[in-house]
Design a protein around this motif. Structure first.
Motif, mmCIF file in Angstrom:
data_model
loop_
_atom_site.group_PDB
_atom_site.id
_atom_site.type_symbol
_atom_site.label_atom_id
_atom_site.label_comp_id
_atom_site.label_asym_id
_atom_site.label_seq_id
_atom_site.Cartn_x
_atom_site.Cartn_y
_atom_site.Cartn_z
ATOM 1 N N LEU A 1 0.845 -1.185 0.000
ATOM 2 C CA LEU A 1 0.000 0.000 0.000
ATOM 3 C C LEU A 1 0.882 1.237 0.000
ATOM 4 O O LEU A 1 2.099 1.148 0.184
ATOM 5 N N HIS A 2 0.265 2.390 -0.208
ATOM 6 C CA HIS A 2 1.019 3.625 -0.371
ATOM 7 C C HIS A 2 0.490 4.709 0.566
ATOM 8 O O HIS A 2 -0.726 4.887 0.691
ATOM 9 N N ALA A 3 1.422 5.439 1.177
ATOM 10 C CA ALA A 3 1.030 6.540 2.055
ATOM 11 C C ALA A 3 0.228 7.590 1.293
ATOM 12 O O ALA A 3 -0.612 8.282 1.881
ATOM 13 N N GLU A 4 0.471 7.694 -0.015
ATOM 14 C CA GLU A 4 -0.222 8.684 -0.832
ATOM 15 C C GLU A 4 -1.635 8.261 -1.204
ATOM 16 O O GLU A 4 -2.448 9.112 -1.608
ATOM 17 N N LEU A 5 -1.959 6.992 -1.111
ATOM 18 C CA LEU A 5 -3.281 6.484 -1.495
ATOM 19 C C LEU A 5 -4.058 6.035 -0.264
ATOM 20 O O LEU A 5 -4.957 6.714 0.213
ATOM 21 N N GLU A 6 -3.690 4.879 0.288
ATOM 22 C CA GLU A 6 -4.398 4.365 1.466
ATOM 23 C C GLU A 6 -4.240 5.265 2.682
ATOM 24 O O GLU A 6 -5.066 5.229 3.600
ATOM 25 N N GLY A 7 -3.196 6.090 2.692
ATOM 26 C CA GLY A 7 -3.005 7.005 3.807
ATOM 27 C C GLY A 7 -3.749 8.308 3.660
ATOM 28 O O GLY A 7 -3.742 9.130 4.587
ATOM 29 N N GLN A 8 -4.399 8.518 2.514
ATOM 30 C CA GLN A 8 -5.111 9.781 2.309
ATOM 31 C C GLN A 8 -6.534 9.500 1.788
ATOM 32 O O GLN A 8 -7.343 8.946 2.506
ATOM 33 N N LYS A 9 -6.826 9.835 0.538
ATOM 34 C CA LYS A 9 -8.213 9.762 0.083
ATOM 35 C C LYS A 9 -8.773 8.339 0.037
ATOM 36 O O LYS A 9 -9.989 8.146 0.113
ATOM 37 N N LEU A 10 -7.911 7.337 -0.086
ATOM 38 C CA LEU A 10 -8.392 5.953 -0.150
ATOM 39 C C LEU A 10 -8.327 5.252 1.209
ATOM 40 O O LEU A 10 -8.448 4.026 1.281
ATOM 41 N N ALA A 11 -8.171 6.019 2.273
ATOM 42 C CA ALA A 11 -8.121 5.444 3.622
ATOM 43 C C ALA A 11 -9.363 4.617 3.962
ATOM 44 O O ALA A 11 -9.240 3.550 4.584
ATOM 45 N N PRO A 12 -10.585 5.049 3.588
ATOM 46 C CA PRO A 12 -11.760 4.214 3.908
ATOM 47 C C PRO A 12 -11.690 2.816 3.280
ATOM 48 O O PRO A 12 -12.187 1.846 3.867
ATOM 49 N N ILE A 13 -11.070 2.707 2.104
ATOM 50 C CA ILE A 13 -10.917 1.393 1.475
ATOM 51 C C ILE A 13 -9.965 0.530 2.291
ATOM 52 O O ILE A 13 -10.216 -0.668 2.513
ATOM 53 N N PHE A 14 -8.890 1.113 2.769
ATOM 54 C CA PHE A 14 -7.942 0.350 3.580
ATOM 55 C C PHE A 14 -8.584 -0.097 4.891
ATOM 56 O O PHE A 14 -8.333 -1.207 5.362
ATOM 57 N N GLU A 15 -9.430 0.743 5.456
ATOM 58 C CA GLU A 15 -10.170 0.341 6.664
ATOM 59 C C GLU A 15 -11.027 -0.893 6.377
ATOM 60 O O GLU A 15 -11.088 -1.831 7.188
ATOM 61 N N GLN A 16 -11.671 -0.918 5.224
ATOM 62 C CA GLN A 16 -12.471 -2.084 4.839
ATOM 63 C C GLN A 16 -11.604 -3.325 4.685
ATOM 64 O O GLN A 16 -11.996 -4.424 5.090
#
Length: 319
Positions: A253-268
Motif C-alpha cells: 500500500l502507499h502513504a499517498e493512497l491508502e493514507g489519504q483519500k483511499l483510507a476508507p478502502i484500507f479500513e475495509q
C-alpha cells in the motif's frame, strides 16, 4: 492449533506529502487495528514531477485517467523537480520518520530518490546503483542512529547489482518484486512467494518476499468479469482474492493512497482480512516464519502486470 496465515503489510512512502500527511494517518489506522506493518521510506529529494516524462510510455495515460494522479498526489507534488525544487524528505521529515519507529513499526528503505530510481535503475551500471543505495542507507542511519536492515524497491525496479548490494549490506530479507497476477489480480502461479535470487551461478542470501496481491491503483477503473472496479467495490474484490484457500500474502500500500483519500478502502480491507482469519505482519515477522524452510531459487526476471505500465521485477521460474 494451526497458525493463522500472514497478511504482511508493506507500506511504500514515495513523496514528501505522503511522508508528512499520509504516513501518520496510516500509523493511527494500524494502531487502532493492532496491525503490524513495515514502512519503507524515500529518504532523499522528492522529484515526483520528473515522472511526467513517463507520458511517452505505453499505458501511462490510461493509468493516469483511471487513478486520478493529481487528486491523490496533489498538483504541488507533481511540480517537484520541474517548476518547484524537490524537498529533501529525509532532512525535512526526520521527526515524522522517527515517530513511525517510536510507534512500534518496522522501518526500512524504499529508495533515495523515487523517480530517479524507478526511471533509471533497470539500465544503470553497478557504480550508479550502489551509490544510490548507499546514499539512502547513510541517510537512514543519520535519521535513526542505526543501519537499515531491509529494502523494498521503488516501482518494483531493480537490477542485478542492486540484488547483490543487499547481501553486501547484510540484509536478510527484502521485498523488491511481484508475483505474477492475472487480469483479476489472482496469482498465476500459486506457489509463488518467498524465494532467493540467483546471480549466474551464485545464490544470493537475501530472501525476497514478493508482493502477491494487486494494488489499488492497478484495479481502480478496470473492468473485471464485466464489472467496473470503483472505490465502492475494490475492497470487496481484493477480499475475494484472499477468501478462498488462505495463504500467506504480501500487500503493498502507499502513504499517498491508502493514507489519504483511499483510507476508507484500507479500513475495509483491514476489517475484512481480520474477519477472514489473517494475522497482520511486518516483513520481519514473515521472514522469521519462513527463514528455515527450503526456499526456491529464481533468476532475476522482468515482466508486465495487468493495470501497471512498463516492466517490473517479477518472481521467475525456479531452476
Amino acid at each position: 492449533m494451526l497458525s493463522k496465515p500472514f497478511l504482511t503489510l508493506k507500506i511504500d512512502v514515495d513523496t514528501y506529502r505522503g511522508t508528512r500527511e499520509g504516513m501518520g494517518n496510516l500509523v493511527r489506522m494500524l494502531a487502532a487495528h493492532q496491525a503490524k506493518a513495515t514502512f519503507l521510506f524515500s529518504l532523499g529529494p522528492d522529484h515526483t514531477g520528473w515522472a511526467l516524462r513517463r507520458a511517452l510510455r505505453p499505458g501511462f495515460f490510461s493509468k493516469v485517467s483511471r487513478t486520478s494522479v493529481v487528486e491523490h498526489y496533489g498538483l504541488k507534488t507533481l511540480m517537484y523537480g520541474t517548476l518547484l525544487p524537490g524537498p529533501d524528505i529525509g532532512k525535512q521529515c526526520a521527526a515524522q520518520l522517527r515517530a513511525v519507529r517510536d510507534a512500534g513499526f518496522e522501518c526500512g528503505i524504499h529508495t533515495w530518490d523515487h523517480t530517479l530510481w524507478q526511471d533509471n535503475v533497470a539500465r544503470r551500471n553497478a557504480a550508479w546503483t550502489i551509490n544510490m543505495m548507499r546514499k539512502a542507507a547513510n541517510r537512514y542511519e543519520q535519521v535513526f542512529g542505526v543501519a537499515p536492515h531491509t529494502h523494498g524497491a521503488a516501482g518494483w525496479q531493480m537490477n542485478v547489482s542492486a540484488f547483490v548490494e543487499h547481501d553486501t549490506a547484510g540484509y536478510r530479507f527484502a521485498s523488491d518484486g511481484r508475483a505474477m497476477l492475472d487480469a483479476r489480480g489472482a496469482m498465476v502461479h500459486p506457489g509463488n512467494g518467498p524465494h532467493r535470487v540467483r546471480n549466474g551461478n551464485t545464490i544470493l542470501q537475501c530472501v525476497q518476499l514478493p508482493t502477491t496481491l494487486p494494488t489499488l491503483d492497478e484495479l481502480l477503473g478496470c473492468e473485471i468479469d464485466g464489472k467496473l472496479i470503483t472505490t465502492g467495490n475494490v475492497a470487496a474484490h481484493i477480499l475475494s482474492l484472499t477468501a478462498d484457500n488462505p495463504r500467506d500474502h504480501v500487500y503493498t500500500l502507499h502513504a499517498e493512497l491508502e493514507g489519504q483519500k483511499l483510507a476508507p478502502i484500507f479500513e475495509q480491507l483491514l476489517a475484512g482480512w481480520k474477519a477472514q482469519g489473517y494475522q497482520f505482519a511486518a516483513m520481519g515477522d514473515y521472514y522469521e516464519k519462513i527463514k528455515n524452510t527450503d526456499l526456491p531459487v529464481c533468476p532475476v526476471t522482468w515482466d508486465e502486470l495487468p493495470g501497471r505500465s512498463g516492466r517490473l521485477i517479477v518472481q521467475g521460474k525456479a531452476a
